[in-house]
Write an enzyme that holds these catalytic residues in place. Structure first.
Site, PDB file in Angstrom:
ATOM      1  N   ASP A   1     -43.835  30.361  46.659  1.00 34.93           N
ATOM      2  CA  ASP A   1     -45.012  29.485  46.546  1.00 34.93           C
ATOM      3  C   ASP A   1     -45.192  29.016  45.098  1.00 34.93           C
ATOM      4  O   ASP A   1     -45.359  29.838  44.195  1.00 34.93           O
ATOM      5  CB  ASP A   1     -46.283  30.245  46.968  1.00 34.93           C
ATOM      6  CG  ASP A   1     -46.292  30.584  48.447  1.00 34.93           C
ATOM      7  OD1 ASP A   1     -46.166  29.661  49.262  1.00 34.93           O
ATOM      8  OD2 ASP A   1     -46.429  31.781  48.782  1.00 34.93           O
TER       9      ASP A   1
ATOM     10  N   SER B   1     -45.545  36.548  49.730  1.00 33.36           N
ATOM     11  CA  SER B   1     -46.077  35.985  50.976  1.00 33.36           C
ATOM     12  C   SER B   1     -45.436  36.573  52.226  1.00 33.36           C
ATOM     13  O   SER B   1     -44.219  36.642  52.347  1.00 33.36           O
ATOM     14  CB  SER B   1     -45.883  34.466  50.988  1.00 33.36           C
ATOM     15  OG  SER B   1     -46.244  33.959  52.260  1.00 33.36           O
ATOM     16  N   ARG B   2     -46.288  36.926  53.180  1.00 31.91           N
ATOM     17  CA  ARG B   2     -45.790  37.377  54.486  1.00 31.91           C
ATOM     18  C   ARG B   2     -45.394  36.182  55.348  1.00 31.91           C
ATOM     19  O   ARG B   2     -44.782  36.338  56.392  1.00 31.91           O
ATOM     20  CB  ARG B   2     -46.863  38.227  55.173  1.00 31.91           C
ATOM     21  CG  ARG B   2     -47.291  39.387  54.284  1.00 31.91           C
ATOM     22  CD  ARG B   2     -48.262  40.285  54.964  1.00 31.91           C
ATOM     23  NE  ARG B   2     -47.565  41.091  55.944  1.00 31.91           N
ATOM     24  CZ  ARG B   2     -48.091  42.130  56.544  1.00 31.91           C
ATOM     25  NH1 ARG B   2     -49.321  42.506  56.272  1.00 31.91           N
ATOM     26  NH2 ARG B   2     -47.400  42.802  57.434  1.00 31.91           N
ATOM     27  N   ASN B   3     -45.765  34.977  54.892  1.00 31.67           N
ATOM     28  CA  ASN B   3     -45.367  33.757  55.611  1.00 31.67           C
ATOM     29  C   ASN B   3     -44.060  33.183  55.084  1.00 31.67           C
ATOM     30  O   ASN B   3     -43.640  32.098  55.516  1.00 31.67           O
ATOM     31  CB  ASN B   3     -46.470  32.696  55.479  1.00 31.67           C
ATOM     32  CG  ASN B   3     -47.714  33.072  56.270  1.00 31.67           C
ATOM     33  OD1 ASN B   3     -47.645  33.230  57.489  1.00 31.67           O
ATOM     34  ND2 ASN B   3     -48.830  33.251  55.589  1.00 31.67           N
TER      35      ASN B   3
ATOM     36  N   ARG C   1     -52.364  38.730  50.092  1.00 30.10           N
ATOM     37  CA  ARG C   1     -53.479  38.217  50.898  1.00 30.10           C
ATOM     38  C   ARG C   1     -54.725  39.099  50.776  1.00 30.10           C
ATOM     39  O   ARG C   1     -55.821  38.611  50.515  1.00 30.10           O
ATOM     40  CB  ARG C   1     -53.040  38.120  52.363  1.00 30.10           C
ATOM     41  CG  ARG C   1     -53.959  37.283  53.219  1.00 30.10           C
ATOM     42  CD  ARG C   1     -53.441  37.237  54.654  1.00 30.10           C
ATOM     43  NE  ARG C   1     -52.049  36.850  54.731  1.00 30.10           N
ATOM     44  CZ  ARG C   1     -51.257  37.062  55.783  1.00 30.10           C
ATOM     45  NH1 ARG C   1     -51.753  37.638  56.868  1.00 30.10           N
ATOM     46  NH2 ARG C   1     -49.990  36.696  55.774  1.00 30.10           N
TER      47      ARG C   1
ATOM     48  N   ASP D   1     -44.159  31.103  38.869  1.00 28.89           N
ATOM     49  CA  ASP D   1     -45.233  30.192  38.454  1.00 28.89           C
ATOM     50  C   ASP D   1     -46.558  30.941  38.280  1.00 28.89           C
ATOM     51  O   ASP D   1     -47.579  30.303  38.049  1.00 28.89           O
ATOM     52  CB  ASP D   1     -45.442  29.077  39.492  1.00 28.89           C
ATOM     53  CG  ASP D   1     -46.121  29.606  40.738  1.00 28.89           C
ATOM     54  OD1 ASP D   1     -45.684  30.660  41.248  1.00 28.89           O
ATOM     55  OD2 ASP D   1     -47.112  29.009  41.179  1.00 28.89           O
TER      56      ASP D   1
ATOM     57  N   GLY E   1     -49.818  34.291  43.270  1.00 28.56           N
ATOM     58  CA  GLY E   1     -48.914  35.441  43.218  1.00 28.56           C
ATOM     59  C   GLY E   1     -49.502  36.736  43.760  1.00 28.56           C
ATOM     60  O   GLY E   1     -48.817  37.748  43.864  1.00 28.56           O
TER      61      GLY E   1
ATOM     62  N   ASP F   1     -39.377  33.056  43.020  1.00 35.11           N
ATOM     63  CA  ASP F   1     -40.636  33.134  43.753  1.00 35.11           C
ATOM     64  C   ASP F   1     -40.642  31.921  44.701  1.00 35.11           C
ATOM     65  O   ASP F   1     -39.900  30.957  44.478  1.00 35.11           O
ATOM     66  CB  ASP F   1     -41.794  33.069  42.753  1.00 35.11           C
ATOM     67  CG  ASP F   1     -43.133  32.944  43.429  1.00 35.11           C
ATOM     68  OD1 ASP F   1     -43.391  33.719  44.358  1.00 35.11           O
ATOM     69  OD2 ASP F   1     -43.915  32.049  43.036  1.00 35.11           O
TER      70      ASP F   1
HETATM   71  C1  BG6 Z   1     -48.105  34.255  47.095  1.00 38.32           C
HETATM   72  C2  BG6 Z   1     -49.137  33.192  46.757  1.00 38.32           C
HETATM   73  O1  BG6 Z   1     -46.816  33.710  47.037  1.00 38.32           O
HETATM   74  O2  BG6 Z   1     -48.341  34.779  48.394  1.00 38.32           O
HETATM   75  C3  BG6 Z   1     -50.529  33.764  46.911  1.00 38.32           C
HETATM   76  O3  BG6 Z   1     -48.954  32.757  45.421  1.00 38.32           O
HETATM   77  C4  BG6 Z   1     -50.704  34.348  48.324  1.00 38.32           C
HETATM   78  O4  BG6 Z   1     -51.488  32.759  46.659  1.00 38.32           O
HETATM   79  C5  BG6 Z   1     -49.617  35.391  48.575  1.00 38.32           C
HETATM   80  O5  BG6 Z   1     -51.984  34.959  48.448  1.00 38.32           O
HETATM   81  C6  BG6 Z   1     -49.691  35.988  49.976  1.00 38.32           C
HETATM   82  O6  BG6 Z   1     -49.439  34.966  50.893  1.00 38.32           O
HETATM   83  P1  BG6 Z   1     -49.533  35.108  52.471  1.00 38.32           P
HETATM   84  O7  BG6 Z   1     -48.777  33.910  52.972  1.00 38.32           O
HETATM   85  O8  BG6 Z   1     -48.870  36.409  52.853  1.00 38.32           O
HETATM   86  O9  BG6 Z   1     -50.976  35.101  52.835  1.00 38.32           O
HETATM   87 MG    MG Z   2     -45.870  31.588  43.091  1.00 37.13          MG
END
Ligand code: BG6
Ligand code: MG
Length: 215
Positions: A11, A116-118, A49, A170, A46, A9
């Protein structure tokens, strides 16, 4: 089956972005006059969004249309991405780089499996993009953790069967996703006390490659 690949994972495992997610959601909640605090933020670990936004809107006094929800999610993401500009290789969590290097030396494949998309932006900013043999993230999937989709995709991109993969997570939702995918799971950080995990550690500096591969 012995472990041939490790799916991390992002984040909270590779890099700590929790505080930035929290600040983004807190500012959005304040703007909308919705109660939000750090305890609620823990439920978002986890979670995608839009699902995170739905959890925050549980406390809202009005109903939001889909268009309004899309705009709110975009506002939070703009705040979050602005904060992410501060992230650098110094923010990589303890033990991560040495573990990745040792896994490479032992010819174990490594992947990212993140909601996460980031994820691509973060990996580029911490300078670890080149380390991973494959990535699967929020841009690739329809169902978010605890569904195993992101981990199954990462395993297939590594060319490995799920049973040959270990997930590092996590988040409780992520531990469940790994197990649902038929993988072993190392729980770290906030999930370190999860009794369902195959094994646990406070962070990656407390884990040896031998432990990972013989779990
Ligand atoms: C996960 C985080 O990895 O990504 C979450 O633990 C978050 O808290 C999710 O909401 C989506 O992230 P993002 O960057 O696409 O908004
Ligand atoms: Mg995580």
């Amino acid at each position: 089956m012995s472990i041939k690949g490790v799916i991390f994972d992002l984040d909270g495992v590779i890099v700590s972005t929790d505080e930035f997610h929290y600040q983004g959601w807190q500012r959005l909640a304040d703007q909308e006059n919705i109660f939000f605090d750090r305890a609620m933020n823990d439920r978002l670990r986890g979670v995608s969004r839009m699902e995170s936004l739905d959890i925050i809107l549980e406390k809202a006094k009005k109903n939001y249309s889909l268009d309004e929800k899309m705009r709110l999610a975009e506002t939070k993401n703009d705040i979050y991405r602005d904060l992410l500009k501060k992230i650098s290789p110094n923010d990589i969590l303890p033990g991560v780089v040495s573990l990745l290097k040792e896994l490479k030396e032992k010819n174990i494949k490594v992947a990212i499996g993140s909601s996460s998309r980031n994820s691509p932006t973060i990996l580029a900013q911490i300078g670890l993009g080149a380390y991973f043999d494959a990535t699967a993230d929020g841009n690739d999937i329809k169902k978010s953790k605890p569904d195993p989709e992101v981990f199954l995709l990462a395993a297939s991109r590594l060319g490995l069967k799920p049973a040959a993969c270990l997930v590092v997570e996590d988040a409780q939702a992520g531990v469940q996703a790994g197990l649902a995918g038929g993988m072993k799971v190392l729980a770290v950080g906030a999930a370190a006390n999860d009794p369902d995990a195959t094994f646990s550690a406070p962070d990656m500096s407390h884990v040896s490659v031998e432990q990972l591969l013989n779990c």
